[in-house]
Scaffold this active site. Structure first.
Site, mmCIF file in Angstrom:
data_model
loop_
_atom_site.group_PDB
_atom_site.id
_atom_site.type_symbol
_atom_site.label_atom_id
_atom_site.label_comp_id
_atom_site.label_asym_id
_atom_site.label_seq_id
_atom_site.Cartn_x
_atom_site.Cartn_y
_atom_site.Cartn_z
ATOM 1 N N ASP A 76 0.930 -1.126 0.000
ATOM 2 C CA ASP A 76 0.000 0.000 0.000
ATOM 3 C C ASP A 76 0.968 1.173 0.000
ATOM 4 O O ASP A 76 1.631 1.441 1.016
ATOM 5 C CB ASP A 76 -0.878 0.028 1.254
ATOM 6 C CG ASP A 76 -1.848 1.194 1.202
ATOM 7 O OD1 ASP A 76 -1.394 2.328 0.913
ATOM 8 O OD2 ASP A 76 -3.042 1.000 1.438
ATOM 9 N N HIS A 77 1.098 1.853 -1.119
ATOM 10 C CA HIS A 77 2.235 2.773 -1.234
ATOM 11 C C HIS A 77 2.151 3.940 -0.251
ATOM 12 O O HIS A 77 3.148 4.603 -0.003
ATOM 13 C CB HIS A 77 2.455 3.227 -2.679
ATOM 14 C CG HIS A 77 1.500 4.259 -3.175
ATOM 15 N ND1 HIS A 77 0.214 3.978 -3.524
ATOM 16 C CD2 HIS A 77 1.663 5.592 -3.392
ATOM 17 C CE1 HIS A 77 -0.375 5.096 -3.929
ATOM 18 N NE2 HIS A 77 0.479 6.091 -3.866
ATOM 19 N N HIS A 105 -5.601 3.203 1.367
ATOM 20 C CA HIS A 105 -4.669 4.251 1.779
ATOM 21 C C HIS A 105 -5.108 4.985 3.053
ATOM 22 O O HIS A 105 -4.343 5.122 3.997
ATOM 23 C CB HIS A 105 -4.469 5.271 0.653
ATOM 24 C CG HIS A 105 -4.038 4.658 -0.654
ATOM 25 N ND1 HIS A 105 -3.216 3.573 -0.729
ATOM 26 C CD2 HIS A 105 -4.319 4.995 -1.936
ATOM 27 C CE1 HIS A 105 -3.000 3.267 -2.007
ATOM 28 N NE2 HIS A 105 -3.662 4.111 -2.766
HETATM 29 C C1 BG6 Z 1 -3.663 4.881 -6.340
HETATM 30 C C2 BG6 Z 1 -5.031 5.077 -6.927
HETATM 31 O O1 BG6 Z 1 -3.675 3.797 -5.450
HETATM 32 O O2 BG6 Z 1 -3.277 6.040 -5.639
HETATM 33 C C3 BG6 Z 1 -5.051 6.284 -7.839
HETATM 34 O O3 BG6 Z 1 -5.406 3.909 -7.647
HETATM 35 C C4 BG6 Z 1 -4.518 7.509 -7.130
HETATM 36 O O4 BG6 Z 1 -6.366 6.546 -8.308
HETATM 37 C C5 BG6 Z 1 -3.181 7.187 -6.453
HETATM 38 O O5 BG6 Z 1 -4.356 8.526 -8.078
HETATM 39 C C6 BG6 Z 1 -2.732 8.346 -5.578
HETATM 40 O O6 BG6 Z 1 -1.407 8.150 -5.157
HETATM 41 P P1 BG6 Z 1 -0.502 9.396 -4.755
HETATM 42 O O7 BG6 Z 1 0.762 8.764 -4.279
HETATM 43 O O8 BG6 Z 1 -0.347 10.216 -5.978
HETATM 44 O O9 BG6 Z 1 -1.233 10.114 -3.680
#
Ligand code: BG6
Length: 485
Positions: free
Chosen positions: A181-182, A244
């Site tokens: 989960d980044h 997230h």
């Molecule tokens: C992803 C979603 O997990 O996270 C995308 O599928 C979203 O829709 C993205 O744009 C957002 O990531 P970050 O790191 O740009 O906040």
């Protein structure tokens, strides 16, 4: 610790995720000397291409705006340690071929040890055949470790997630699996543990006695633009909230772990998530963007089915039934096509006891995850001068100013490095996924018409702050706007 003699295999090497995130992160690690010595990177995908074409694609997203010669040289080195194999995701013979390529790389090692890390930058439809084929054709049974990195979507609800986990577990153990989960790799999310547990002042105010309400907000200034097909099947809750924002919430609210060990941290996260009942319909606000300011509405996207009622905005309030948090609303909100890009946690404290002060703003602690990482505390101070009057002001820790010389790493760099080291702390455990789905499954089934007619989201204009109903929604949970000073 990092293992020497490692091959990293990126499956789905010609896809979007690999190009935009995986390869730039691998390069970032390489450039800064964080990859194990003698590392090889092997790209794998269905597309037929030669190494030259592969290198062009995988380095195309690496940023080097000023043509810095040091970066250019590193890119050339990076190309030299990476190669490409094309093959199907379903055919075992193709994986046998991949294995032969890996063995020929490994035949150059000085010692017997060999380690393989498989990064699945793939759509969920091929997770299972790929996991199976890797285990049966590319797995090292002796003299090294195997790791598999995977990314969402992990199913669409509790039942489908369990099914997926069960299938994957036939081939890969929990210990070998790294679920990304980044958000867990973002600097400010990692900072939460330190902010909370390394500061007596924070810890002391971290409960229902001091805190009135908490908002965790995700805003993006663009719509689904061409990604509507995927998005419509999943919706904003699965895209952002269930993973997230819930991850952020769990770290924000868990009890202090016994140590920094992965299982100690994840045990505490699971425990607090288990104290959250499924989201109620009454605690939910759903929205969908419509055309405005020359920008198309969600339904104008050709890849979106006609008349779709899929929410592109959601606010949901969660409640934690434990002694620390009973009665405190946690509002998670996320939307596409809004007025700005911002992800932040806003903790609003209670009113100060009335008496000597009235009409005074509440304290708020804001932790801005992106852009421009910052922690700031809104507080009241005496207006300087010869009379006593309180005014709202801020204690501000904006990273750009305070840590100007430090480059904040990309989330994917941090996570890939953790996986290479075998540290699971910032990856999602199986039981964590299960509780996360339990919180959102009933509301998702309701939204998708499995328990009656589908609810229609309210609308909001592209580029706005969100549905106009939002103000009264957050007001319902006691959020008070600051008094202007
Ligand atoms: C992803 C979603 O997990 O996270 C995308 O599928 C979203 O829709 C993205 O744009 C957002 O990531 P970050 O790191 O740009 O906040």
């Amino acid at each position: 610790t990092l293992k020497d003699n490692t091959v990293i295999v990126v499956l789905g090497a010609s896809g979007d995720l690999a190009k935009k995130k995986t390869y730039p992160a691998l390069f970032g690690l390489y450039r800064n000397g964080f990859l194990p010595s003698g590392v090889h990177i092997v790209g794998y995908a269905r597309t037929k291409m030669d190494d030259e074409e592969y290198h062009k694609r995988t380095t195309g997203y690496i940023k080097n705006p000023n043509n810095d010669p040091e970066i250019t040289a590193k890119i050339e080195e990076f190309k030299a340690l990476s190669s490409y194999v094309s093959g199907s995701y379903e055919d075992p013979a193709a994986f046998d071929n991949l294995n032969k390529v890996l063995e020929s790389i490994e035949s150059g090692y000085q010692t017997k040890e060999r380690n393989r890390v498989f990064y699945l930058a793939l759509p969920p439809s091929v997770f299972i055949p790929v996991a199976k084929n890797l285990k049966e054709n590319c797995y090292i049974f002796k003299g090294g470790v195997n790791r598999m990195i995977v990314e969402k979507p992990f199913g669409k609800d509790t039942a489908s997630c369990r099914e997926l986990l069960t299938s994957l577990k036939q081939h890969w153990t929990e210990d070998e699996t790294y679920r990304i989960d980044h958000y867990l790799g973002k600097e400010m999310v990692k900072n939460l543990l330190v902010l909370r547990f390394a500061n007596v002042a924070m810890g002391a105010a971290w409960d229902k006695n001091s805190i009135s309400n908490v908002q965790i907000t995700f805003k993006e200034p663009f719509g689904t633009e061409g990604r509507g097909g995927y998005f419509d099947e999943f919706g904003i809750i699965r895209d952002i909230l269930q993973n997230h924002l819930l991850q952020v919430l769990s770290i924000l609210t868990m009890e202090r772990p016994v140590s920094f060990a992965a299982e100690d941290i994840r045990d505490e996260k699971v425990k607090v998530l288990r104290a959250i009942p499924p989201v109620e319909r009454n605690d939910t606000l759903l929205g969908q963007y419509v055309a405005a300011g020359g920008k198309p509405g969600y339904l104008d996207d050709d890849t979106v089915p006609q008349n779709s009622v899929c929410p592109t905005y959601a606010a949901t309030t969660l409640w934690i039934h434990n002694p620390r948090w009973e009665g405190v609303p946690f509002i998670l909100k996320a939307g596409k096509a809004l007025n700005e890009a911002k992800v932040e946690i806003r903790i609003q404290f209670k009113d100060v006891t009335q008496g000597i002060f009235k009409d005074i703003s509440r304290n708020e602690l804001v932790i801005r995850i992106q852009p421009s990482e910052a922690v700031y505390l809104k507080l009241n101070a005496k207006t300087p001068g010869l009379y006593t009057r309180a005014m709202p002001t801020e204690m501000d820790l904006t990273y750009k100013r305070r840590f100007a010389d430090i480059q904040i790493p990309e989330a994917y760099e941090a996570l890939i490095l953790d996986a290479l080291k075998g540290d699971h702390s910032n990856f999602v455990r199986d039981d964590e996924l299960d509780v996360a789905w339990k919180i959102f499954t009933p509301i998702l089934h309701w939204i998708e018409g499995q328990s009656g007619p589908r609810p229609k989201p309210v609308t909001y204009p592209y580029g706005s702050r969100g549905p106009k109903e939002l103000e009264s929604f957050i007001g319902k949970y006691g959020y008070k706007r600051s008094v202007e000073g």
